[in-house]
Write a protein that holds these residues in place. Structure first.
Motif, short mmCIF file in Angstrom:
data_model
loop_
_atom_site.label_atom_id
_atom_site.label_comp_id
_atom_site.label_asym_id
_atom_site.label_seq_id
_atom_site.Cartn_x
_atom_site.Cartn_y
_atom_site.Cartn_z
N LEU A 52 0.80 -1.23 0.00
CA LEU A 52 0.00 0.00 0.00
C LEU A 52 0.83 1.27 0.00
O LEU A 52 0.30 2.36 -0.24
N GLN B 184 -0.12 5.00 1.03
CA GLN B 184 -1.54 5.07 1.36
C GLN B 184 -1.78 4.74 2.83
O GLN B 184 -2.85 4.98 3.37
N LEU C 215 -6.07 -6.86 3.57
CA LEU C 215 -6.00 -5.98 2.40
C LEU C 215 -7.41 -5.69 1.87
O LEU C 215 -7.73 -4.55 1.53
N ALA C 216 -8.26 -6.72 1.84
CA ALA C 216 -9.63 -6.53 1.35
C ALA C 216 -10.37 -5.53 2.26
O ALA C 216 -11.04 -4.61 1.78
N THR D 84 -8.96 -2.01 1.66
CA THR D 84 -9.35 -1.46 0.38
C THR D 84 -10.78 -0.92 0.46
O THR D 84 -11.09 0.17 -0.02
N ALA E 132 -10.96 2.27 2.64
CA ALA E 132 -10.39 3.48 2.01
C ALA E 132 -11.46 4.26 1.26
O ALA E 132 -11.27 5.44 0.96
N ARG E 133 -12.59 3.63 0.97
CA ARG E 133 -13.65 4.32 0.21
C ARG E 133 -14.52 5.19 1.11
O ARG E 133 -15.34 5.96 0.62
#
Lengths: 170, 179
Positions: free
Chosen positions: B49, B52, B166-167, B170, B173-174
């Motif tokens: 990442l 990030q 990670l899922a 991810t 992060a939205r």
């Protein structure tokens, strides 16, 4: 066993007296006047239960700060409880809902008939013996203590409004 | 839903800036083997990442199970007081089986600490308050064993392998951070 089946806030907490050692029983009424936290869990030694009880033991002062007594309850026998508590150095009593099996869990609406164990249910009982907060964790999920501590905080605040308390007993 | 209290901030040990979009906070115990395994995953996530990700670590030593965990946490904090937190953190996790005082001294020398100050910090338990404050944070945030991860302030449920974390990151992060 569904979320709505466990005893809800406002209900009178059913009295019980369960063995905590081979020759000693603890009753809910022994703690009248102070908050009691009941942590029902499926089984000594299982990974999720072990983590949950170890965390509660590590943060036992967080409960004591509110003058609350924490009790763990499962259907395991007293000898199993003794070995488990000694191995994990637990700082609170484990009660044995062993005979008749699961009777106390059933009275709180958190006995898992299919699995034959206590569901992972948490109850905060106020000093007058009423359920102040309850929660049934999803299977396999360790609920931690945040919900319990928030409920104890609420109890401390509401009881200190009419009559401020100077420090909690521990 | 269990959320991180207080939010990640400047008082925490951080890898990466707080302004980065993804915050990963671990409550961990230096003697806990699962935390040791999780180090590999956290490093891999940082590589994946890049800029990030901001990683934070709070102490949650479970002394009933891990008798050396608290002093190890104090050693890490003592190194932090001398600007060498992460070096000590890595050494402790790489040597989880050797956390007696002579070992801690050895690691302190390896990371180049002022040894008199380090020994005094441990003897006087000067960093115990920080550890207690981390434990309190863990208690009110719903830490459920070690390691417990919070992603953008929300407790991560389920496994802590690379793909699961990670899922979750991810997805997180939205949305705006919860804490």
């Amino acid at each position: 066993m569904e979320l709505s089946s466990i005893l809800q806030p406002g209900a009178r907490a059913p009295e019980f007296a369960l063995k905590t050692t081979p020759d000693q029983k603890l009753a809910l009424s022994d703690f009248r006047g102070k908050p009691v936290v009941l942590a029902f869990y499926p089984a000594d030694w299982s990974p999720v239960c072990s983590d949950q009880m170890a965390v509660y033991s590590q943060i036992i002062d967080e409960f004591r700060r509110h003058g609350a007594q924490l009790l763990g309850i499962s259907c395991d026998g007293v000898w199993c409880h003794l070995a488990f508590a000694r191995d994990r150095k637990l700082a609170f009593p484990l009660l044995s809902d062993f005979e008749p099996k699961g009777d106390v869990a059933r009275s709180y609406g958190c006995y898992d008939d299919a699995a034959g164990v206590c569901g992972r249910a948490l109850f905060v009982i106020d000093g007058a013996g009423k359920v102040a907060w309850s929660y049934l964790a999803p299977v396999g999920i360790n609920p931690g203590a945040d919900g319990i501590l928030a409920a104890l905080e609420d109890l401390s605040e509401s009881s200190s409004r009419p009559r401020p308390q100077q420090g909690d007993r521990s | 839903m269990s959320t991180l209290k207080p939010s990640l901030g400047p008082r925490d040990h951080l890898r990466g800036e707080l302004s980065r979009p993804i915050h990963l906070v671990e409550f961990g115990d230096f003697e806990c083997p699962f935390c040791g395994q999780a180090q590999i995953v956290v490093h891999a996530l940082e590589r994946a990442l890049g800029d990030q990700l901001c990683v934070g670590f709070r102490n949650f030593p479970i002394v009933g199970a891990h008798p050396h965990a608290q002093l190890a946490a104090e050693a890490a904090e003592a190194a932090g007081a001398q600007g060498r937190y992460w070096q000590m953190h890595e050494l402790l996790f790489e040597n989880q089986h050797a956390l007696e005082i002579p070992h801690l001294d050895l690691y302190a020398e390896q990371v180049g600490l002022d040894m008199r100050r380090f020994a005094a910090d441990l003897d006087d338990h000067r960093h115990l308050e920080k550890i207690r404050s981390d434990l309190h944070s863990g208690a009110i945030s719903g830490v459920a064993g070690t390691p417990t991860f919070f992603i953008n302030g929300i407790r991560h449920e389920g496994p802590f392998d690379f793909d699961s974390l990670l899922a979750a990151m991810t997805l997180a992060a939205r949305f705006p951070r919860a804490g």
